[in-house]
Design an enzyme around this catalytic site. Structure first.
Site, PDB file in Angstrom:
ATOM      1  N   LYS A  22       0.538  -1.178  -0.365  1.00 48.97           N
ATOM      2  CA  LYS A  22      -0.080   0.265   0.049  1.00 48.97           C
ATOM      3  C   LYS A  22       1.292   1.418   0.174  1.00 48.97           C
ATOM      4  CE  LYS A  22      -3.049   0.634   3.557  1.00 48.97           C
ATOM      5  NZ  LYS A  22      -2.859   2.084   4.698  1.00 48.97           N
ATOM      6  N   GLY A  95      -4.666   8.005   5.348  1.00 52.56           N
ATOM      7  CA  GLY A  95      -4.206   8.544   6.476  1.00 52.56           C
ATOM      8  C   GLY A  95      -2.605   8.627   5.469  1.00 52.56           C
ATOM      9  N   ASP A 315       2.329  -0.865  12.283  1.00 52.55           N
ATOM     10  CA  ASP A 315       1.057  -2.095  11.774  1.00 52.55           C
ATOM     11  C   ASP A 315       0.999  -3.253  11.534  1.00 52.55           C
ATOM     12  OD1 ASP A 315       0.580   0.766  10.259  1.00 52.55           O
ATOM     13  OD2 ASP A 315       1.616   0.394   8.231  1.00 52.55           O
ATOM     14  N   LYS A 342      -4.904   5.341  14.827  1.00 50.19           N
ATOM     15  CA  LYS A 342      -4.689   5.091  13.658  1.00 50.19           C
ATOM     16  C   LYS A 342      -5.920   4.853  13.074  1.00 50.19           C
ATOM     17  CE  LYS A 342      -0.160   4.815  12.909  1.00 50.19           C
ATOM     18  NZ  LYS A 342       0.678   5.078  12.048  1.00 50.19           N
TER      19      LYS A 342
HETATM   20  C1  S3P Z   1       2.529   4.727   6.510  1.00 51.29           C
HETATM   21  C2  S3P Z   1       3.057   5.910   7.640  1.00 51.29           C
HETATM   22  C3  S3P Z   1       3.040   4.335   8.848  1.00 51.29           C
HETATM   23  C4  S3P Z   1       2.197   3.198   8.783  1.00 51.29           C
HETATM   24  C5  S3P Z   1       0.555   3.639   7.539  1.00 51.29           C
HETATM   25  C6  S3P Z   1       1.316   3.962   6.432  1.00 51.29           C
HETATM   26  C7  S3P Z   1       2.757   5.038   4.843  1.00 51.29           C
HETATM   27  O1  S3P Z   1       1.992   5.365   9.852  1.00 51.29           O
HETATM   28  O2  S3P Z   1       1.058   3.338   9.645  1.00 51.29           O
HETATM   29  O3  S3P Z   1       0.182   3.068   7.464  1.00 51.29           O
HETATM   30  O4  S3P Z   1       3.188   4.920   4.434  1.00 51.29           O
HETATM   31  O5  S3P Z   1       3.805   6.120   5.019  1.00 51.29           O
HETATM   32  P1  S3P Z   1       2.766   6.951  10.188  1.00 51.29           P
HETATM   33  O6  S3P Z   1       4.451   7.188   9.364  1.00 51.29           O
HETATM   34  O7  S3P Z   1       1.995   7.694  10.337  1.00 51.29           O
HETATM   35  O8  S3P Z   1       3.788   6.320  11.258  1.00 51.29           O
END
Ligand code: S3P
Length: 433
Positions: A22, A95, A315, A342
């Protein structure tokens, strides 16, 4: 509201391939959109989150073709080629899409507004907005949360930015903004986080270097298009790695998994618990290392998880909590307050779900203490969190009676086809509307 019903089965065995990563899929879309030339992506994750990114970029005039499943071709618009969207960009549950786009849109000539679903509208956005403002961005959150309003036309300056939280999303937002800034941008993280943006930027010809949590980016004149082969998502593989540890009847092989060391903290956590894991057939997909993960049934022992592994397993902690529930003795995770921010408060939602299945889980502000035991059957509410839903589907392998998991539609955000794939290796899982 859709649900899963999982009936305890003899266990899991065989081999499977999980969908594309992802994080890497989001980044391929964004970098491809601002590159010069056509970026070809293979193994793209066709989950709701990445499709939200794709639609947002289309709303800004980017032409994206999808010639076959998992294949995407992006006509790069160039660094200055994005167009003003005619309405707010809706990023759904994603997010990553919102925080990365904050960095990409802050330096554009046009205004934009970012919104999302009920979960995303509750998530903190100042962590990215504040350092972007320090670069000169004109960006407003709504009491710290979305809607995020970005005023176009800002001239950004690079500079040195120490992020308050270990967040790859914040680091990536700053690096994307740094592509447009005057001078070098340096991001200093409190702990090393996933480095997919840095690796991919290099593949697009950008001068970006990292060492010990310090990343320096020099703004390029343009980004060259690239070919991106997306590995299987380690975070999706994690559910099957845990399933193998707790319920394999014969070796379980998860093939073609991205094993970037900034993502694989779960492997070290499980190894410390005594898991029988092997990485075989190492190779590289461009900038990203890949391997097959072979898991054998394991007698797990509870551990105190080293805090340094938390950002490298952030994650995967919901799945790890399920492994902890199947281990002998107690497992303690601390230093994981980020879990509360999250898609749901994963400390609270996991503790409730474990308790609903008869496992003693004590909440800490920044983690959980779990006493290994036996799962009863019962009903678990995932609260709309994809990773919670899949974690409890795996837990049901070791339950004494069927488990119903409610509110599972968001599994499609990261892992479309989870239930049929899980069935193919031995889970007795039924999807109900
Ligand atoms: C992600 C970073 C992580 C992770 C999210 C995907 C990314 O979040 O938890 O599912 O793709 O950069 P954070 O950077 O806020 O910890």
């Amino acid at each position: 509201m859709s649900s899963y019903r999982v009936v305890p089965s003899p266990g899991v065995a065989g081999s499977l391939t999980v969908p594309g990563d992802k994080s890497i899929s989001h980044r391929a879309l964004m970098l491809g959109s601002i590159a010069t030339g056509v970026t070809e992506v293979e193994g793209f994750l066709e989950g709701e989150d990445c499709l939200a990114s794709l639609r947002a970029l289309e709303q800004m005039g980017v032409v994206v073709r999808r010639p076959a499943p998992g294949r995407v071709e992006i006509e790069g618009a160039g660094l200055r080629g994005l167009r003003a969207p005619s309405s707010a960009l809706d990023l759904g549950n994603a997010g990553t899409a919102m925080r990365l786009l904050m960095g990409l849109l802050a330096p554009q000539a046009f205004d934009s507004v970012l919104v999302g679903d009920a979960s995303l509208m509750r998530r903190p956005m100042e962590r990215a907005a504040q350092p972007l403002r320090a670069m000169g961005a004109r960006i407003e959150t709504t009491g710290g949360r979305p809607p995020v309003r970005i005023v176009g036309g800002a001239q950004l300056a690079g500079g040195r930015h120490a992020t308050a939280v270990a967040s790859a999303q914040v680091k990536s937002a700053l690096l994307l903004a740094g592509l447009y800034a005057q001078g070098e941008t340096t991001v200093v993280e409190p702990a090393v986080t996933r480095d997919h943006t840095e690796r991919m930027l290099q593949g697009f010809g950008c001068d970006v270097r990292s060492r010990n949590g310090v990343t320096v980016l020099r703004p390029p004149r343009q980004l060259g298009a690239a070919r991106v082969v997306v590995p299987g998502d380690f975070s999706s593989a994690a559910f099957f790695i845990v399933a193998g540890c707790i319920a394999a009847t014969a070796p379980l092989l998860v093939q073609g998994v991205g094993i970037n060391p900034t993502r694989t903290g779960l492997l070290e956590l499980l190894s410390r618990m005594g898991a029988d894991l092997r990485l075989i057939h190492h190779r590289c997909n461009g900038a990203e290392p890949v391997a097959d993960v072979e898991v054998r049934p394991s007698q797990l022992r509870g551990i105190r998880a080293p805090e340094r592994l938390v950002p490298l397993a952030i994650d995967e902690l919901p799945a790890f909590f399920v492994a902890a529930a199947c281990a002998s003795g107690e497992t303690v995770v601390t230093g994981a307050a980020e879990l509360r921010l999250k898609e749901t408060d994963r400390i609270a939602v996991m503790a409730r779900g474990l308790a609903a299945l008869g496992i003693a889980a004590e909440m800490r502000d920044d983690g959980l203490r779990i006493e290994g035991g036996r799962f009863q059957g019962g009903v678990v509410d995932s609260a709309g969190d994809h990773r919670v839903a899949m974690s409890f589907a795996i837990a049901a392998l070791r339950a004494e009676a069927p488990v119903e998991i409610r509110d599972v539609a968001n599994v499609a955000t990261s892992f479309p086809g989870f239930a049929p794939l899980a069935r193919s290796v031995g889970l007795d899982i039924e999807e109900r509307p």
